[in-house]
Motif scaffolding. Structure first.
Motif: not given
Length: 419
Positions: A329-333
């Motif tokens: 929930x903190x990083x994006x792909x």
């Protein structure tokens, strides 16, 4: 023999092939000779198990069996360089710690006039001794191997179940300078595009198609393969190899996509390199990506863990993270987008597991590093971390690089894998 260690960053991306006329003549030596033998051929594919991991071990390795009788050696599978070499008792001037006794060579020397010798050296190269081919290779982390080319047999199991002993040209490395990311292996397995590459040699003997691929498991291990009969090409996303940059496996120029959106970080010359544990971006792209990641974390219960030296940037939460799922929930792909032809683009997806790792301290660390700082100039390297849980295929006949999601824990045809 140098892959990305965790505390010391490194890669096996080959920068130079140095001819025997270099200043290292004082490291060269006259050859000592031992007995030799040869082998035969048949047509199929080869599968090799892989061992190791990105973290905490910091490298993957395969086993090959060389000599008569065959003896095992652990080698670093490197798509970034061509020459396969083993630490060699010729005798050895400088060798590093290795898991097996140093390779004891035969007397089947490759002469200086041999085409494989010429392919190792840029332009003209002089023959200090016409009866042998001296070599020196230098890697991007500053490590090197100096030695001589020899022919020897390799014990190989084909996917047909047939066992063969092809005659291969390899390097007998009797003088190694380890780079800062040195790992205790017996040598390097050169999987590059050049004529001295193992795949090229097996192909020239009519054994396999000129295709090599790998599948790194995020849980450790995986498999390496030569030939094209172990995957379904209809499930592979592929992009052409660059016609402008032919030395390494490169799709040409790419653009960074973050969270499904273009970032403006583009015109990046990309190379796929299994000899690098981590992914490297040139300085401007690296700083741009770090800015986007840091911005995404703003206001969230994640703070930089400056005391964690696993990688240059790590972050800690309110409690230790147990896995990548805890930080989803903190990083994006991420993704790298390449042009595949007229108005056509392909995208190499990099999920969170492809650029983040959980350290032994329970922090999340960025597995993308600044390549400019370590001498990669404008090259951008896709390393093992970003290729995990994918079958990545380098087809030198179709001149394409392909990839498809895969269960790398389950190698194809395990009953026919090479020993």
């Amino acid at each position: 023999m140098k892959r990305g260690a965790i505390m010391v960053l490194g890669f096996l991306f080959l920068l130079f092939n140095v001819s025997p006329s270099s200043a290292s003549d004082d490291r060269r030596q006259k050859w000592w000779k031992w007995p030799s033998s040869a082998g035969n051929s048949i047509c199929s594919s080869v599968v090799l198990p892989l061992y190791g991991n990105v973290y905490p071990q910091g490298f993957y390795y395969a086993q090959i069996n060389i000599g008569h009788p065959p003896r095992p050696y652990f080698v670093d599978p490197d798509t970034g360089s061509d020459l396969t070499w083993l630490q060699c008792d010729a005798p050895c001037v400088h060798c590093t710690q290795a898991p097996h006794p140093y390779y004891r060579p035969n007397n089947d020397l490759v002469p200086c006039k041999d085409p494989l010798c010429a392919s190792l050296h840029a332009g003209d190269h002089r023959c200090d001794d016409p009866g042998q081919c001296d070599y020196e290779v230098e890697y991007a982390d500053g490590g090197s191997s100096l030695g001589v080319l020899i022919n020897d047999v390799s014990l190989v199991n084909l996917t047909t179940g047939v066992r063969i002993t092809p005659r291969l040209t390899i390097g007998c490395g009797y003088d190694q300078i380890p780079g800062p990311s040195y790992q205790p292996l017996d040598g390097v397995l050169g999987l590059g595009k050049g004529k001295t590459g193992i795949v090229s040699q097996l192909h020239s003997q009519g054994l396999i198609r000129n295709v090599v691929g790998h599948c790194f498991s995020s849980r450790g291990g995986g498999f390496l393969f030569f030939g094209d009969d172990i995957y379904d090409p209809s499930r592979v996303v592929s992009t052409p190899m660059s016609r402008d940059y032919r030395k390494h496996y490169s799709p040409g120029y790419g653009e960074v996509i973050y969270g499904g959106k273009p970032t403006g970080l583009k015109n990046l010359l990309v190379i796929f390199d299994s000899g690098s544990s981590f992914t490297y971006l040139s300085s401007q792209a690296y700083e741009g990506l770090l800015y986007l990641v840091t911005k995404e974390l703003s206001g969230k219960p994640v703070k930089e863990a400056v005391d964690d030296k696993t990688l240059p940037f790590c972050w800690k939460g309110r409690r230790p993270f147990r896995g990548i799922r805890d930080v989803s929930k903190y990083f994006k792909p991420l993704a790298l987008r390449f042009s595949s032809g007229w108005r056509s683009k392909t995208q190499f997806e990099i999920p969170l597991e492809g650029y983040l790792l959980i350290s032994s301290r329970g922090n999340v660390c960025l597995g993308i590093l600044n390549g400019t700082e370590v001498g990669l100039q404008n090259f951008n390297i896709i390393g093992d971390i970003s290729m995990q849980d994918k079958m990545v295929i380098y087809d030198n006949e179709k001149q394409t690089i392909g990839w498809t999601p895969a269960n790398c824990d389950r190698p194809p045809r395990p009953d026919a894998m090479s020993i």
